[in-house]
Design an enzyme around this catalytic site. Structure first.
Site, PDB file in Angstrom:
ATOM      1  N   ASP A  43       0.931  -0.995  -0.054  1.00 17.21           N
ATOM      2  CA  ASP A  43      -0.080   0.100  -0.067  1.00 17.21           C
ATOM      3  C   ASP A  43       0.930   1.257  -0.585  1.00 17.21           C
ATOM      4  O   ASP A  43       2.210   1.013   0.646  1.00 17.21           O
ATOM      5  CB  ASP A  43      -0.469   0.273   0.866  1.00 17.21           C
ATOM      6  CG  ASP A  43      -1.878  -1.453   1.215  1.00 17.21           C
ATOM      7  OD1 ASP A  43      -2.266  -1.510   0.206  1.00 17.21           O
ATOM      8  OD2 ASP A  43      -2.394  -1.902   2.448  1.00 17.21           O
ATOM      9  N   TYR A  71       6.324  -8.737   8.584  1.00 18.35           N
ATOM     10  CA  TYR A  71       5.742  -7.050   8.536  1.00 18.35           C
ATOM     11  C   TYR A  71       5.952  -6.603  10.077  1.00 18.35           C
ATOM     12  O   TYR A  71       5.886  -7.678  11.010  1.00 18.35           O
ATOM     13  CB  TYR A  71       4.798  -7.008   7.986  1.00 18.35           C
ATOM     14  CG  TYR A  71       3.615  -7.451   6.889  1.00 18.35           C
ATOM     15  CD1 TYR A  71       3.929  -6.309   5.782  1.00 18.35           C
ATOM     16  CD2 TYR A  71       3.406  -8.491   6.424  1.00 18.35           C
ATOM     17  CE1 TYR A  71       3.622  -6.900   4.713  1.00 18.35           C
ATOM     18  CE2 TYR A  71       2.939  -8.529   5.415  1.00 18.35           C
ATOM     19  CZ  TYR A  71       3.333  -7.904   4.626  1.00 18.35           C
ATOM     20  OH  TYR A  71       2.668  -8.646   3.273  1.00 18.35           O
ATOM     21  N   ASP A  85      -7.410   1.064   7.537  1.00 22.32           N
ATOM     22  CA  ASP A  85      -5.634   1.703   8.257  1.00 22.32           C
ATOM     23  C   ASP A  85      -5.930   3.495   8.287  1.00 22.32           C
ATOM     24  O   ASP A  85      -7.296   4.101   7.877  1.00 22.32           O
ATOM     25  CB  ASP A  85      -4.704   2.069   6.927  1.00 22.32           C
ATOM     26  CG  ASP A  85      -5.294   1.720   5.409  1.00 22.32           C
ATOM     27  OD1 ASP A  85      -5.752   3.183   5.708  1.00 22.32           O
ATOM     28  OD2 ASP A  85      -4.128   1.872   4.039  1.00 22.32           O
ATOM     29  N   ARG A 180      -3.682  -5.097   7.844  1.00 18.99           N
ATOM     30  CA  ARG A 180      -5.271  -4.418   8.321  1.00 18.99           C
ATOM     31  C   ARG A 180      -6.038  -5.309   8.665  1.00 18.99           C
ATOM     32  O   ARG A 180      -7.069  -5.135   9.592  1.00 18.99           O
ATOM     33  CB  ARG A 180      -5.803  -3.508   7.219  1.00 18.99           C
ATOM     34  CG  ARG A 180      -4.253  -2.442   5.905  1.00 18.99           C
ATOM     35  CD  ARG A 180      -5.305  -1.466   5.425  1.00 18.99           C
ATOM     36  NE  ARG A 180      -4.919  -2.682   4.342  1.00 18.99           N
ATOM     37  CZ  ARG A 180      -5.458  -2.446   2.615  1.00 18.99           C
ATOM     38  NH1 ARG A 180      -6.120  -1.123   2.824  1.00 18.99           N
ATOM     39  NH2 ARG A 180      -5.783  -3.579   1.512  1.00 18.99           N
TER      40      ARG A 180
END
Length: 292
Positions: A43, A71, A85, A180
């Site tokens: 993203d 992550y 988000d 997310r």
């Protein structure tokens, strides 16, 4: 640019507020070729490891997309957004008393339910296609999008800090997992809502931040991981003799027992990467051949 290896991987440390397609466009200019693709988008808000293929190595990308990813993420509890988000619009905030009543132990216990083989509903603004149209495009056009739950595997969630309403975690997961969605679902499990405020991808398979370069660094020195090195780092490697290598060049099956399951990278005696092979009915069959 002619001195560059003809094919390979570029591991980029993507900056925030830049699309993955924007990174591809920049690397195309640096590499002097339009034949550049990425192994899974990030993203615009997210930073970190974005693996690009150049030349013949673009054909490896679909296989790389199936590898494990890692992550670092920050979750803000108490607020729900349209995109799960920080880039979305706020649609709901928690009662201050409910948020104040949260305890760290409860947050940690709630996160445990997201580890393992789970069914996850992707975020509505994902790139998943619904009747031929990307889900995010439908949301952008004002449509209500409801996606079906999908099986994903979350290998590990490490909780670094719970400074409510913020929670900092690291996640190691299968391809297709939405961080997310973990933020959203954690908030729902705690009854206060939540969304992702920061995301940094730290690894895609064997490629991590130690092997990544910023776009500015690549502009100074264009660093390409040769396709043979990338394949050997990503897949179990099998070194062939000359006769076997000749068979591979014609895309023929090999009377060969591969050491494990899934795709294996096979190499000529001189180290040249030839193809990906997988076991089938007791022999090794080509999945993708990279040489003629």
């Amino acid at each position: 640019m002619s001195s560059l290896p003809p094919a390979g991987m570029v591991v980029v440390d993507k900056p925030g507020e830049m699309t993955s397609h924007g990174v591809v466009a920049r690397v195309r200019r640096l590499a002097g070729t339009r034949k550049v693709g990425h192994a899974g988008t990030l993203d615009p808000m997210a930073t970190g490891v974005l693996v690009l293929g150049v030349g013949r190595a673009t054909r490896l990308l679909g296989h790389l997309m199936l590898t494990e990813k890692a992550y670092d993420a920050t979750i803000l509890l108490g607020t729900v957004t349209t995109t799960d988000d920080a880039e979305g619009e706020v649609v709901r905030t928690a009662d201050p008393e409910a948020l104040a009543g949260l305890e760290e132990a409860r947050v940690r216990i709630a996160l445990e339910q997201f580890v393992g083989d789970i069914l996850q509903v992707p975020t509505a603004v994902s790139a998943i296609k619904v009747d031929g149209k990307r889900a995010y495009a439908r949301v952008r056009d004002g449509e209500q999008v409801e996606l079906k739950a999908r099986p994903v595997t979350v290998h590990e969630i490490v909780v670094h800090d719970v400074a409510l309403p913020e929670v900092r975690i690291s996640v190691r997961c299968s391809s297709g997992t939405y961080i997310r969605a973990i933020a959203r679902d954690l908030g729902e499990a705690l009854g206060v809502g939540g969304h992702l405020t920061a995301l940094r991808r730290t690894a895609v398979g064997a490629f991590d931040l130690d092997s990544a370069h910023t776009l500015d660094e690549l502009a100074e020195t264009f660093t390409l991981v040769p396709i043979a090195e990338a394949a050997r780092a990503t897949f179990p490697a099998v070194d062939l003799d000359e006769e076997q290598a000749a068979q591979v060049r014609f895309g023929r099956p090999l009377d060969l027992t591969l050491p494990g399951e899934g795709e294996h990278a096979v190499f000529a005696p001189d180290g040249e990467f030839l193809a990906l092979y997988a076991a089938s009915a007791g022999i090794a069959k080509p999945v993708a051949v990279f040489v003629g």
